[in-house]
Design an enzyme around this catalytic site. Structure first.
Site, PDB file in Angstrom:
ATOM      1  N   SER A 179     -23.946   8.746  -8.519  1.00  0.00           N
ATOM      2  CA  SER A 179     -23.269   7.601  -8.113  1.00  0.00           C
ATOM      3  C   SER A 179     -21.920   7.804  -7.136  1.00  0.00           C
ATOM      4  O   SER A 179     -21.651   6.733  -6.545  1.00  0.00           O
ATOM      5  CB  SER A 179     -22.990   6.871  -9.448  1.00  0.00           C
ATOM      6  OG  SER A 179     -22.091   7.433 -10.201  1.00  0.00           O
ATOM      7  N   HIS A 207     -29.121   3.867  -8.963  1.00  0.00           N
ATOM      8  CA  HIS A 207     -28.877   3.509  -7.541  1.00  0.00           C
ATOM      9  C   HIS A 207     -30.133   3.944  -6.492  1.00  0.00           C
ATOM     10  O   HIS A 207     -29.964   3.801  -5.583  1.00  0.00           O
ATOM     11  CB  HIS A 207     -27.826   4.594  -7.095  1.00  0.00           C
ATOM     12  CG  HIS A 207     -26.399   4.318  -7.723  1.00  0.00           C
ATOM     13  ND1 HIS A 207     -25.623   3.444  -7.464  1.00  0.00           N
ATOM     14  CD2 HIS A 207     -25.992   4.864  -8.859  1.00  0.00           C
ATOM     15  CE1 HIS A 207     -24.771   3.272  -7.926  1.00  0.00           C
ATOM     16  NE2 HIS A 207     -24.511   4.086  -8.975  1.00  0.00           N
ATOM     17  N   LYS A 243     -27.778  -3.649  -9.789  1.00  0.00           N
ATOM     18  CA  LYS A 243     -27.388  -3.146  -8.255  1.00  0.00           C
ATOM     19  C   LYS A 243     -28.516  -3.547  -7.431  1.00  0.00           C
ATOM     20  O   LYS A 243     -28.189  -4.876  -6.963  1.00  0.00           O
ATOM     21  CB  LYS A 243     -27.245  -1.818  -8.651  1.00  0.00           C
ATOM     22  CG  LYS A 243     -26.208  -1.389  -9.415  1.00  0.00           C
ATOM     23  CD  LYS A 243     -25.905   0.137  -9.869  1.00  0.00           C
ATOM     24  CE  LYS A 243     -24.618   0.199 -10.668  1.00  0.00           C
ATOM     25  NZ  LYS A 243     -24.404   1.444 -11.482  1.00  0.00           N
TER      26      LYS A 243
HETATM   27  C1  LIG Z   1     -23.774   1.533 -12.886  1.00  0.00           C
HETATM   28  C2  LIG Z   1     -24.380   2.506 -13.422  1.00  0.00           C
HETATM   29  C3  LIG Z   1     -24.489   2.516 -14.989  1.00  0.00           C
HETATM   30  C4  LIG Z   1     -24.239   1.357 -15.658  1.00  0.00           C
HETATM   31  O1  LIG Z   1     -25.041   0.154 -15.441  1.00  0.00           O
HETATM   32  P1  LIG Z   1     -24.396  -1.142 -15.824  1.00  0.00           P
HETATM   33  O2  LIG Z   1     -25.718  -2.199 -15.632  1.00  0.00           O
HETATM   34  O3  LIG Z   1     -23.748  -1.673 -14.526  1.00  0.00           O
HETATM   35  O4  LIG Z   1     -23.942  -1.118 -17.009  1.00  0.00           O
HETATM   36  C5  LIG Z   1     -25.186   3.768 -15.510  1.00  0.00           C
HETATM   37  N1  LIG Z   1     -25.662   4.793 -14.745  1.00  0.00           N
HETATM   38  C6  LIG Z   1     -25.213   5.016 -13.307  1.00  0.00           C
HETATM   39  C7  LIG Z   1     -25.531   6.157 -12.667  1.00  0.00           C
HETATM   40  C8  LIG Z   1     -24.517   3.846 -12.831  1.00  0.00           C
HETATM   41  O5  LIG Z   1     -24.335   3.988 -11.378  1.00  0.00           O
END
Ligand SMILES: *Cc1c(COP(=O)(O)O)cnc(C)c1O
Length: 389
Positions: A179, A207, A243
């Site tokens: 991330s 992602h 996302k």
């Molecule tokens: C954003 C993210 C999460 C958390 O997801 P949410 O739905 O925002 O709680 C988990 N793992 C990774 C790698 C992320 O980037």
């Protein structure tokens, strides 16, 4: 010192170290062009990679869902909160990910906590890349399994850990796309190690889902690993829906046995109210747009290439990344803040990411691109960074 005084001293120390975080107030929907705290900006901050968060078709689906399902789920999934919309979405997500079954969670954070603590416990071990997302780390601590971290992408170190572990059950857990660095995990090699050492592979594709692979099916598809006939029962796949999918939530996909185990044991699934069914209904519309979204993904790739060409040769290197996460490494905490502030003066929002989110000495601008960015948007950022350099 009193409790309160100690907290105040900690906050002051954080401020002095250049680590105090502040929020901005977003006055428009999430998109490339935004109003923030009363000013107009081009933003390079969101994970809304396909530009779906404010898509009118999703807003229309949400309105329709509101009339069909109302607002609240009213109960947890295992009581009476599991609606037709949730079921349809789980079926659609399993098919799209090329997996036998899927289970929805309210957020990715909750999915990671629930999955890892359901699959492993005392006497077991989790093997984790050092750059994994915080939610994966927290999940391992909650599970009480032994926590074995290896240097980023160091497969030899991982193999040594796997070869010497006394643990009963072994789980390798990684970000499929990291991330803060934007690079893609070597999934085929990880899977081979898991086969050799009898471990499960848990992939957090927050992602990659919607962005990578055929029709945006994610990182497994990117590596040609996503057909039900060839998918390894060792893979447990997780992706988030807030996302690229532009809404909210997460799902876990895997074998029927894994999914049934999670339904019975994942505490963040069982002991919480189901997410509003209107989100699930909206996500069905989002999934259709993702599947038909090759043009958006081509647009996104063009913006990534434009940024990489434009920033070549600056004193700050871009990390090698083929995803919309393009980190420009500045190094020093205060310098990265100053650079971010200078861009903001010019109407460009790019977040400065500092320790402990990233390792000491690797503070960076985390430029994230979206299919909603125009060529002119990216050109403005490139010009501003070259001038600042
Ligand atoms: C954003 C993210 C999460 C958390 O997801 P949410 O739905 O925002 O709680 C988990 N793992 C990774 C790698 C992320 O980037």
């Amino acid at each position: 010192m009193t409790f309160e005084q100690e907290l105040a001293a900690d906050l002051a120390a954080r401020e002095a170290a250049g680590l105090r975080r502040v929020r901005r107030r977003l006055d428009t929907p999430q998109r490339a062009q935004v109003d923030v705290d009363g000013r107009h900006y081009i933003a390079f901050c969101s994970n809304d990679y396909l530009g779906l968060a404010a898509d009118p078709r999703l807003a229309a689906a949400a309105r329709e869902a509101l009339m069909l399902y109302g607002v609240g789920a009213g109960a947890s999934h295992l009581i009476l909160g599991h609606s037709r919309a949730h079921q349809e979405l789980e079926d659609a997500l399993a098919a799209f990910a090329g997996m036998p079954a899927a289970l929805l969670f309210s957020t990715g954070y909750m999915a990671n906590l629930g999955v890892i603590s359901a699959l492993v416990g005392r006497g077991d071990a989790v093997f984790a890349d050092r750059l994994n997302h915080a939610s994966l780390n927290d999940a391992v601590l909650l599970s009480r399994a032994a926590f074995k971290r290896y240097p980023h992408n160091d497969l030899a170190a991982l193999e040594r850990l796997l070869a010497t572990t006394p643990a009963r059950r072994r789980l390798v857990a990684v970000d499929a796309v990291f991330s803060m660095d934007g690079d893609i995990a070597p999934v085929r090699e990880l899977l081979a190690l898991c086969e050799r050492h009898d471990a499960l592979l848990y992939l957090d594709d927050a992602h990659g889902f919607g962005v990578l692979g055929e029709q945006g099916r994610g990182t497994l598809s990117h590596f040609n690993l996503s057909h039900s006939s060839i998918i390894s029962p060792r893979i447990v796949y997780m992706a988030t829906l807030g996302k690229a999918a532009g809404v909210s939530g997460a799902f876990v996909a895997g074998s029927a046995v894994i999914i049934e185990t999670l339904l019975q044991q994942a505490r963040t699934y069982i002991y919480t109210t189901a997410a509003p069914p209107l989100l699930a209904h909206t996500l069905l519309a989002s999934l259709e747009i993702i599947a038909a979204g090759d043009e958006r993904r081509a647009q996104l790739r063009a913006r990534i290439a434009q940024l990489q060409e434009g920033l070549a040769g600056l004193p700050w290197p871009l990390l090698p990344s083929e995803t919309p996460i393009q980190p420009l490494i500045v190094g020093d905490n205060r310098q990265v803040l100053a650079l971010s502030a200078k861009l903001a003066e010019q109407g460009l929002l790019v977040p400065a990411i500092r320790p402990p989110t990233v390792p000491q000495g690797s503070a960076r601008l985390r430029i994230s691109l979206s299919a909603d960015h125009s060529k002119a948007d990216v050109a403005r950022l490139v010009t501003a960074l070259r001038e600042a350099a």
